[in-house]
Design an enzyme around this catalytic site. Sequence first.
Site, PDB file in Angstrom:
ATOM      1  NE  ARG A 183      -4.821  -2.013   9.645  1.00  8.14           N
ATOM      2  CZ  ARG A 183      -3.774  -1.344   9.167  1.00  8.14           C
ATOM      3  NH1 ARG A 183      -3.854  -0.069   8.911  1.00  8.14           N
ATOM      4  NH2 ARG A 183      -2.639  -1.971   8.942  1.00  8.14           N
TER       5      ARG A 183
ATOM      6  NE  ARG B  24       6.960  -2.989   6.364  1.00 10.65           N
ATOM      7  CZ  ARG B  24       5.626  -2.915   6.217  1.00 10.65           C
ATOM      8  NH1 ARG B  24       5.113  -2.202   5.243  1.00 10.65           N
ATOM      9  NH2 ARG B  24       4.821  -3.548   7.045  1.00 10.65           N
TER      10      ARG B  24
ATOM     11  CE  LYS C 180      -2.369  -1.109   3.765  1.00 12.87           C
ATOM     12  NZ  LYS C 180      -1.889  -2.432   4.190  1.00 12.87           N
TER      13      LYS C 180
ATOM     14  NE  ARG D 255       1.699  -5.514  11.414  1.00 13.08           N
ATOM     15  CZ  ARG D 255       2.803  -5.283  10.710  1.00 13.08           C
ATOM     16  NH1 ARG D 255       3.940  -5.861  11.031  1.00 13.08           N
ATOM     17  NH2 ARG D 255       2.758  -4.458   9.685  1.00 13.08           N
TER      18      ARG D 255
ATOM     19  NE  ARG E 212       5.606  -1.049  10.265  1.00 15.27           N
ATOM     20  CZ  ARG E 212       4.544  -0.918   9.502  1.00 15.27           C
ATOM     21  NH1 ARG E 212       4.655  -0.323   8.331  1.00 15.27           N
ATOM     22  NH2 ARG E 212       3.374  -1.362   9.884  1.00 15.27           N
TER      23      ARG E 212
END
Length: 197
Positions: free
Chosen positions: A89, A128, A13, A145, A134
Amino acid sequence: MNIVLFGGPGSGKGTQSEKLIEKYGLHHISTGDVLRDHIKRETELGKIAKSYIDEGQLIPDDLMIQILDDVIENEAKDKPGVIFDGFPRTIPQAEALNELLGKRGKELHAVVGLEVPDDELVKRMINRGKMTGRTDDNEETIKKRLKVYHNQTSPLRDHYKKLNKYVAIDGNREISHIFESISKELDKRSREVMSNK
Ligand code: AMP
């Protein structure tokens, strides 16, 4: 055009948003970025957000909707087109978005769904995490998640399909090919919007 970029965590995204901003000059609102900014600035909201994000859970709807209302009011209400990245969401958030746009005389034109299999999402997020540090991109939180995504977020697909707003995009391809497909679909939708005016 006001669009939602929809998809699981790690579905691309953010990457596709950057390209859409460049091509269409849309204003970008990423609720994840808004929350991470609060955490960085150590605000009260940041402390609350961190406790949920570190657990891989969603920020409660009431709070999240209030935050989005403020962001739209402060930075997006006069913008001709907005990309909502990471919002909605949940179904209540989708209903709220409809209201938040409606009360400002706007509407949602399309929900672009980046469809990527779970094993690929996991690979991307692990990568990532290594590249950016992160903190929620670690194996344990990623699992949580994904569960949250399947339980609470993926029902939005059917919700928006019924409203005839969902545009499915195969997100398991090269970045430039994905972007070409999105552009083609958005150009088509935008012609439809113009001809209905
Ligand atoms: P993202 O950067 O979109 O992957 O979001 C990172 C984290 O921020 C999520 O795992 C949630 O904890 C929180 N978050 C972001 N957007 C929302 C939202 N619309 N509703 C609830 N929580 C959110």
